[in-house]
Scaffold this active site. Sequence first.
Site, PDB file in Angstrom:
ATOM      1  N   SER A 190       4.982  -1.269  -0.978  1.00 40.82           N
ATOM      2  CA  SER A 190       5.647  -0.065  -0.465  1.00 40.82           C
ATOM      3  C   SER A 190       6.938  -0.499   0.192  1.00 40.82           C
ATOM      4  O   SER A 190       7.137  -1.685   0.456  1.00 40.82           O
ATOM      5  CB  SER A 190       4.769   0.616   0.582  1.00 40.82           C
ATOM      6  OG  SER A 190       4.845  -0.080   1.815  1.00 40.82           O
ATOM      7  N   ASP A 191       7.838   0.418   0.464  1.00 40.82           N
ATOM      8  CA  ASP A 191       8.955   0.050   1.328  1.00 40.82           C
ATOM      9  C   ASP A 191       8.437   0.110   2.764  1.00 40.82           C
ATOM     10  O   ASP A 191       7.339   0.590   3.032  1.00 40.82           O
ATOM     11  CB  ASP A 191      10.185   0.936   1.111  1.00 40.82           C
ATOM     12  CG  ASP A 191      11.452   0.212   1.573  1.00 40.82           C
ATOM     13  OD1 ASP A 191      11.330  -0.804   2.290  1.00 40.82           O
ATOM     14  OD2 ASP A 191      12.566   0.650   1.232  1.00 40.82           O
ATOM     15  N   TRP A 192       9.242  -0.359   3.674  1.00 38.44           N
ATOM     16  CA  TRP A 192       8.831  -0.538   5.068  1.00 38.44           C
ATOM     17  C   TRP A 192       8.289   0.779   5.657  1.00 38.44           C
ATOM     18  O   TRP A 192       9.036   1.730   5.872  1.00 38.44           O
ATOM     19  CB  TRP A 192      10.026  -1.022   5.874  1.00 38.44           C
ATOM     20  CG  TRP A 192       9.748  -1.321   7.302  1.00 38.44           C
ATOM     21  CD1 TRP A 192       9.330  -0.439   8.261  1.00 38.44           C
ATOM     22  CD2 TRP A 192       9.868  -2.595   7.954  1.00 38.44           C
ATOM     23  NE1 TRP A 192       9.188  -1.073   9.465  1.00 38.44           N
ATOM     24  CE2 TRP A 192       9.515  -2.403   9.307  1.00 38.44           C
ATOM     25  CE3 TRP A 192      10.245  -3.877   7.533  1.00 38.44           C
ATOM     26  CZ2 TRP A 192       9.535  -3.439  10.237  1.00 38.44           C
ATOM     27  CZ3 TRP A 192      10.270  -4.895   8.465  1.00 38.44           C
ATOM     28  CH2 TRP A 192       9.906  -4.671   9.800  1.00 38.44           C
TER      29      TRP A 192
END
Length: 747
Positions: A286-288
């Site tokens: 996932s992104d942050w």
Amino acid sequence: MKQLTFKLVALILFFLIGNSVVQAQLSKDNEKQLNELMSKMTLDEKIGQLNQYTGDYLATGPVVQDGEKVNQIMQGKVGSMLNIKGSADTRTYQEFALKSRLKIPLLFGLDVIHGYYTTFPIPLAEAASWDLEAIEKSARISATEAAAGGIHWTFAPMVDIARDPRWGRVLEGAGEDTWYATKVAFARVHGFQGKGLGTPNAIMACAKHFAAYGAAVGGRDYNSVDMSERMLRETYLPPFKACVDAGCATFMNSFNDLNGVPATGNAFLQRKILKGEWDFQGFVVSDWGSMGEMIAHGFASNGNDAAMKSMLAGSDMDMESRVFTNELKKLIEEGKVPMELLDDAVRRVLTKKFEMGLFDDPFRFCTPDVEKKELSNPAHRTAARDVAKKSIVLLKNEKQTLPINLESKEIKTIALIGPLAQSEYDMLGAWSISWPDSEIVSYEEGIRARLPKNIQLVIAKGCEINGISTAGFAEAIEVAKKADIVLLAIGESIDMSGEAKSRSNIHLPGVQEQLAIEITKLGKPTVAMISGGRPMIFNDIADQTPAILYTWWLGSEAGNAVAEVLFGDYNPSGKLPISFPRDEGQIPVYYNYFNTGRPLNGDDYEIYKSAYIDMSNKAKFPFGYGLSYTSFEYSNLQLSAPSLSQSGTITVSCSIKNIGNKAGEEVVQLYLRDRVGSVVRPMKELKGFQKVMLQVGESKTLTFEINSEKLSFYNIELNWVAEPGMFDVMLGSSSEDIRLRSEFELK
Ligand code: NOJ
């Protein structure tokens, strides 16, 4: 009853997406080891592999403080860490992981975007070089250094198509053109992954941000995206597909929602397209915090819902939002997430750990000695300088202001004026990794090092980068008056482009343009050197200052690279990978637009035509544009046949000659237009280019192949087709400067 319904939905989903479940492509031994390992793992340990935390040194997003990380690592509850660098620190953390029951090594990820220790130009600048070999080499060296520092995985390349320079992240990609971006993406993945993940100086690449993040409404970071599937597939997805084709190990999803569904919870993107149609075998991080952010999106009701939606949609690893750690166990136990999906995600992550050789040597080859050797390799600086000089774009050169002839008796004093004249840090550009001892060559240092003793360099700041004070103008003007040549070092500071750095006003910041015009008015040979992470607007400079170099953020060797171009040691060859608007009101402005039913004939406003009453439709500097110190003549366009069949090819050839008085390189660009389609087609589309070096008077014949693949597009049923009919073929020095034209028919 409710639980039963959940189980049913989850099962149906699992069968529907069954084709996206991966079987490891490992050696027989590794496959056996992997199966054994999986059979020994508890549910908690499996979930742990899907959990990624940031180190405590560096934050590239909002940090959750839990102070518990080391304990969790030792309990096998963490699969990967980001933002830990250096052989000593990565070793310390790896040793914690090796104390866990099953001793599964950690993966260390870092944003090695344009260099690790040696900083290369920002990716958008490198794209301006149109030199795929140099781009690949830059990624190769970055990987070699990063691997020596204990890093296994970079969150790059960023392959988002970007047509809106207000978006601060345009700097991370290859610009506005899909076809060109696929070539750059391929080169970067190859560069990072080298000869294969098992080789000691390879790191895993990560294609990001999947998908359509670059189309955020209004250029405002993290904003929504709404687009047709055809636009998505034709314009935004091909660079990602190129990454899969290049063997890219991992993908990262994105913060935006796409047509109402956040990318992190988007099964259409991740299950159907990526893991299904494209058969992607790696894993998706996932992104942050983007899993947890689905709550703020209004797509998930709480962390539990966010974890379920992420997993069902094909996200495999949770970067820093804790929803997998906190919720997956419950979801599995309640049957809301099928065990098969969890196993698939774990298997994908472990497969990469095996492929990286981490089970054979959890530290890979990395020791402080190897690290020291790699980080001080002088060849890396040479390569950084090489691609930096190639990235510079000469936007204007009236009265042959450039190159500056240092042998001329008339030049006794050169003035270097502007807030970036002596700056080192800003030269690195956003998404660079800071090191206390790193050597950065400022403009002043690079220029001074090249000057003979009889020429003096005088310096004045003139103004701040972003201030409103003009108090320094008088001194700068006095300094400029004493000089025979004036160089202006102006642009953005390092924190003005990048993630979360959208600007609604992309003019040169502060009073810098005013300063540049006051200096230009002195009438001296004046060169504006403009640095930054995005296309900016500087119409007065563009119209009045005799010479302009767009110097982006060039990295460690910035000053040396600029000096080579200023003094003619290198003849500039860069071409813009993104259009420069005249005004924010024109955004998005890009070269491959549709004609509309009411196209403008010339450049001037006409009523009832698709136009602005107050401005041209044209970019100030178009895609593909860039000058040289020499000039090139294009001639003799020939087609091998007047038509081709669906399975055939046509060869286009032309002659190109250096008719100036300096050796130089030209980027010859091939554009095609499908005149009539079942859906409207762009006025031109880049489908080929060649960067060619020519000595004075030399000419070369270039050839380009055209096949039906290059003529294809998604029709209204979303089938990839090449439709019979007439096509225009154009060869040019930029998207606007078409030198040769012809036509052919697809039968
Ligand atoms: C958020 C950014 O969007 C992404 O590109 C980056 O890789 C991660 N943070 C990790 O720093």
